[in-house]
Write a protein that holds these residues in place. Structure first.
Motif, PDB file in Angstrom:
ATOM      1  N   ILE A 109       0.849  -1.196   0.000  1.00  0.00           N
ATOM      2  CA  ILE A 109       0.000   0.000   0.000  1.00  0.00           C
ATOM      3  C   ILE A 109       0.889   1.252   0.000  1.00  0.00           C
ATOM      4  O   ILE A 109       1.627   1.496   0.947  1.00  0.00           O
ATOM      5  N   PRO A 110       0.814   2.052  -1.072  1.00  0.00           N
ATOM      6  CA  PRO A 110       1.711   3.208  -1.175  1.00  0.00           C
ATOM      7  C   PRO A 110       1.577   4.219  -0.043  1.00  0.00           C
ATOM      8  O   PRO A 110       2.569   4.783   0.402  1.00  0.00           O
ATOM      9  N   ALA A 111       0.358   4.443   0.439  1.00  0.00           N
ATOM     10  CA  ALA A 111       0.187   5.430   1.515  1.00  0.00           C
ATOM     11  C   ALA A 111       0.911   4.996   2.783  1.00  0.00           C
ATOM     12  O   ALA A 111       1.493   5.832   3.490  1.00  0.00           O
ATOM     13  N   ASN A 112       0.895   3.709   3.096  1.00  0.00           N
ATOM     14  CA  ASN A 112       1.639   3.227   4.267  1.00  0.00           C
ATOM     15  C   ASN A 112       3.127   3.496   4.099  1.00  0.00           C
ATOM     16  O   ASN A 112       3.789   3.994   5.011  1.00  0.00           O
ATOM     17  N   THR A 113       3.664   3.152   2.947  1.00  0.00           N
ATOM     18  CA  THR A 113       5.102   3.358   2.712  1.00  0.00           C
ATOM     19  C   THR A 113       5.438   4.845   2.723  1.00  0.00           C
ATOM     20  O   THR A 113       6.479   5.246   3.247  1.00  0.00           O
ATOM     21  N   GLY A 114       4.558   5.670   2.189  1.00  0.00           N
ATOM     22  CA  GLY A 114       4.778   7.116   2.236  1.00  0.00           C
ATOM     23  C   GLY A 114       4.815   7.634   3.662  1.00  0.00           C
ATOM     24  O   GLY A 114       5.690   8.426   4.039  1.00  0.00           O
ATOM     25  N   ASN A 115       3.872   7.182   4.489  1.00  0.00           N
ATOM     26  CA  ASN A 115       3.861   7.580   5.906  1.00  0.00           C
ATOM     27  C   ASN A 115       5.118   7.102   6.621  1.00  0.00           C
ATOM     28  O   ASN A 115       5.698   7.826   7.438  1.00  0.00           O
ATOM     29  N   ILE A 116       5.526   5.883   6.338  1.00  0.00           N
ATOM     30  CA  ILE A 116       6.738   5.329   6.960  1.00  0.00           C
ATOM     31  C   ILE A 116       7.958   6.109   6.508  1.00  0.00           C
ATOM     32  O   ILE A 116       8.849   6.412   7.315  1.00  0.00           O
ATOM     33  N   GLY A 117       8.002   6.477   5.240  1.00  0.00           N
ATOM     34  CA  GLY A 117       9.114   7.300   4.742  1.00  0.00           C
ATOM     35  C   GLY A 117       9.208   8.620   5.486  1.00  0.00           C
ATOM     36  O   GLY A 117      10.293   9.066   5.860  1.00  0.00           O
ATOM     37  N   ARG A 118       8.071   9.244   5.726  1.00  0.00           N
ATOM     38  CA  ARG A 118       8.052  10.512   6.469  1.00  0.00           C
ATOM     39  C   ARG A 118       8.556  10.306   7.897  1.00  0.00           C
ATOM     40  O   ARG A 118       9.341  11.099   8.420  1.00  0.00           O
ATOM     41  N   THR A 119       8.136   9.219   8.542  1.00  0.00           N
ATOM     42  CA  THR A 119       8.617   8.904   9.884  1.00  0.00           C
ATOM     43  C   THR A 119      10.124   8.677   9.871  1.00  0.00           C
ATOM     44  O   THR A 119      10.836   9.134  10.775  1.00  0.00           O
ATOM     45  N   CYS A 120      10.614   8.001   8.857  1.00  0.00           N
ATOM     46  CA  CYS A 120      12.063   7.762   8.758  1.00  0.00           C
ATOM     47  C   CYS A 120      12.832   9.064   8.611  1.00  0.00           C
ATOM     48  O   CYS A 120      13.882   9.252   9.244  1.00  0.00           O
ATOM     49  N   VAL A 121      12.339   9.983   7.789  1.00  0.00           N
ATOM     50  CA  VAL A 121      13.011  11.283   7.648  1.00  0.00           C
ATOM     51  C   VAL A 121      13.017  12.013   8.988  1.00  0.00           C
ATOM     52  O   VAL A 121      14.042  12.561   9.405  1.00  0.00           O
ATOM     53  N   ALA A 122      11.898  12.000   9.697  1.00  0.00           N
ATOM     54  CA  ALA A 122      11.777  12.722  10.969  1.00  0.00           C
ATOM     55  C   ALA A 122      12.659  12.143  12.063  1.00  0.00           C
ATOM     56  O   ALA A 122      12.947  12.822  13.055  1.00  0.00           O
ATOM     57  N   ILE A 130       3.661  -6.544  18.827  1.00  0.00           N
ATOM     58  CA  ILE A 130       2.974  -5.473  19.541  1.00  0.00           C
ATOM     59  C   ILE A 130       1.739  -6.112  20.176  1.00  0.00           C
ATOM     60  O   ILE A 130       0.920  -6.701  19.471  1.00  0.00           O
ATOM     61  N   PRO A 131       1.580  -6.042  21.498  1.00  0.00           N
ATOM     62  CA  PRO A 131       0.421  -6.661  22.143  1.00  0.00           C
ATOM     63  C   PRO A 131      -0.898  -6.042  21.671  1.00  0.00           C
ATOM     64  O   PRO A 131      -0.980  -4.833  21.459  1.00  0.00           O
ATOM     65  N   THR A 151      -7.744  -9.489  17.098  1.00  0.00           N
ATOM     66  CA  THR A 151      -7.338  -8.475  16.137  1.00  0.00           C
ATOM     67  C   THR A 151      -6.161  -9.012  15.337  1.00  0.00           C
ATOM     68  O   THR A 151      -5.181  -9.491  15.900  1.00  0.00           O
ATOM     69  N   ARG A 152      -6.257  -8.948  14.006  1.00  0.00           N
ATOM     70  CA  ARG A 152      -5.190  -9.510  13.168  1.00  0.00           C
ATOM     71  C   ARG A 152      -3.889  -8.723  13.285  1.00  0.00           C
ATOM     72  O   ARG A 152      -2.827  -9.286  13.435  1.00  0.00           O
ATOM     73  N   SER A 153      -3.992  -7.401  13.164  1.00  0.00           N
ATOM     74  CA  SER A 153      -2.786  -6.579  13.235  1.00  0.00           C
ATOM     75  C   SER A 153      -3.174  -5.106  13.246  1.00  0.00           C
ATOM     76  O   SER A 153      -4.314  -4.754  12.974  1.00  0.00           O
ATOM     77  N   LEU A 154      -2.194  -4.280  13.539  1.00  0.00           N
ATOM     78  CA  LEU A 154      -2.355  -2.836  13.428  1.00  0.00           C
ATOM     79  C   LEU A 154      -1.972  -2.406  12.020  1.00  0.00           C
ATOM     80  O   LEU A 154      -1.345  -3.163  11.274  1.00  0.00           O
ATOM     81  N   ASN A 155      -2.291  -1.175  11.671  1.00  0.00           N
ATOM     82  CA  ASN A 155      -1.848  -0.612  10.401  1.00  0.00           C
ATOM     83  C   ASN A 155      -0.317  -0.622  10.354  1.00  0.00           C
ATOM     84  O   ASN A 155       0.351  -0.363  11.361  1.00  0.00           O
ATOM     85  N   LEU A 156       0.233  -0.904   9.195  1.00  0.00           N
ATOM     86  CA  LEU A 156       1.682  -1.033   9.038  1.00  0.00           C
ATOM     87  C   LEU A 156       2.436   0.230   9.468  1.00  0.00           C
ATOM     88  O   LEU A 156       3.415   0.148  10.208  1.00  0.00           O
ATOM     89  N   SER A 157       1.973   1.387   9.030  1.00  0.00           N
ATOM     90  CA  SER A 157       2.715   2.600   9.393  1.00  0.00           C
ATOM     91  C   SER A 157       2.628   2.886  10.888  1.00  0.00           C
ATOM     92  O   SER A 157       3.593   3.372  11.491  1.00  0.00           O
ATOM     93  N   ASN A 158       1.514   2.544  11.523  1.00  0.00           N
ATOM     94  CA  ASN A 158       1.412   2.693  12.977  1.00  0.00           C
ATOM     95  C   ASN A 158       2.362   1.729  13.680  1.00  0.00           C
ATOM     96  O   ASN A 158       3.020   2.094  14.660  1.00  0.00           O
ATOM     97  N   SER A 159       2.417   0.503  13.209  1.00  0.00           N
ATOM     98  CA  SER A 159       3.295  -0.497  13.808  1.00  0.00           C
ATOM     99  C   SER A 159       4.759  -0.067  13.726  1.00  0.00           C
ATOM    100  O   SER A 159       5.510  -0.192  14.696  1.00  0.00           O
ATOM    101  N   VAL A 160       5.158   0.443  12.565  1.00  0.00           N
ATOM    102  CA  VAL A 160       6.538   0.918  12.411  1.00  0.00           C
ATOM    103  C   VAL A 160       6.827   2.020  13.419  1.00  0.00           C
ATOM    104  O   VAL A 160       7.857   2.005  14.099  1.00  0.00           O
ATOM    105  N   ALA A 161       5.915   2.969  13.548  1.00  0.00           N
ATOM    106  CA  ALA A 161       6.136   4.085  14.476  1.00  0.00           C
ATOM    107  C   ALA A 161       6.273   3.599  15.916  1.00  0.00           C
ATOM    108  O   ALA A 161       7.162   4.042  16.647  1.00  0.00           O
ATOM    109  N   ILE A 162       5.432   2.670  16.321  1.00  0.00           N
ATOM    110  CA  ILE A 162       5.478   2.155  17.697  1.00  0.00           C
ATOM    111  C   ILE A 162       6.829   1.513  17.995  1.00  0.00           C
ATOM    112  O   ILE A 162       7.497   1.838  18.984  1.00  0.00           O
ATOM    113  N   VAL A 163       7.246   0.593  17.160  1.00  0.00           N
ATOM    114  CA  VAL A 163       8.486  -0.148  17.422  1.00  0.00           C
ATOM    115  C   VAL A 163       9.710   0.744  17.217  1.00  0.00           C
ATOM    116  O   VAL A 163      10.652   0.712  18.012  1.00  0.00           O
ATOM    117  N   LEU A 164       9.704   1.560  16.180  1.00  0.00           N
ATOM    118  CA  LEU A 164      10.838   2.455  15.930  1.00  0.00           C
ATOM    119  C   LEU A 164      11.055   3.405  17.098  1.00  0.00           C
ATOM    120  O   LEU A 164      12.184   3.604  17.558  1.00  0.00           O
TER     121      LEU A 164
END
Length: 167
Positions: free
Chosen positions: A13-26, A123-124, A129-142
């Motif tokens: 999903i491009p929007a997830n990767t875009g959000n993750i990219g922004r988190t990585c820059v920040a 992530i507990p 629940t199957r999982s959290l949104n990918l970009s949220n999961s990245v932010a939590i663990v990062l």
């Protein structure tokens, strides 16, 4: 200086990767993308989510998992998965580690997880629940990894623009 790495295994999903990219820059984090991707890197949804930060992103792409492993032979990798026994706060993230996340529809392949049980984290969540949104999961663990590395090289205080905090 902490030089953390986020790895996305076949993101869809491009929007997830875009959000993750922004988190990585920040956060000064490198982004590694393992193909095939479910989108083009010049797709408008990717750039919209990443906004004007995408041009500042340190991003590397790999043709497949084997290519990633070959080009990062000494990488200490933590595998974020709903299938892990440990939580993401149960490990100590080295300042140059890699944290890998699987594709939205299927996660990280179980063959990879089975070989890396000790460095797989979750992530507990409650219930089924199957999982959290990918970009949220990245932010939590990062951010846990950044916290453990004392937010090295990051701005720790904000400021008001028009007023002072002590007035």
């Amino acid at each position: 200086m902490a030089e953390l790495n986020i790895v996305l295994y076949e993101p869809e999903i491009p929007a997830n990767t875009g959000n993750i990219g922004r988190t990585c820059v920040a956060t000064g984090t490198k982004l590694h993308l393992i193909e095939p991707l479910g989108f083009s890197l010049d797709e408008k949804h990717l750039k919209r989510a990443g906004m004007d930060y995408w041009k500042d992103l340190d991003v590397k792409t790999y043709v497949n998992w084997e290519d990633f492993c070959k080009k990062n032979p000494n990488a200490k990798i933590y595998y974020a998965t709903t299938k892990a026994k440990k939580t993401y706060v149960d490990v100590n993230y080295e300042s140059d580690c890699f944290i890998m996340f699987g594709k939205e529809s299927a996660g990280i392949p179980e063959e990879i997880l089975k070989m890396n049980r000790e460095t797989s984290v979750r992530i507990p969540m409650i219930g089924e629940t199957r999982s959290l949104n990918l970009s949220n999961s990245v932010a939590i663990v990062l951010y846990e990894a950044l916290r453990q590395n004392k937010f090295d090289h990051m701005k720790l205080e904000g400021e008001l623009h028009r007023l002072k905090w002590d007035e």
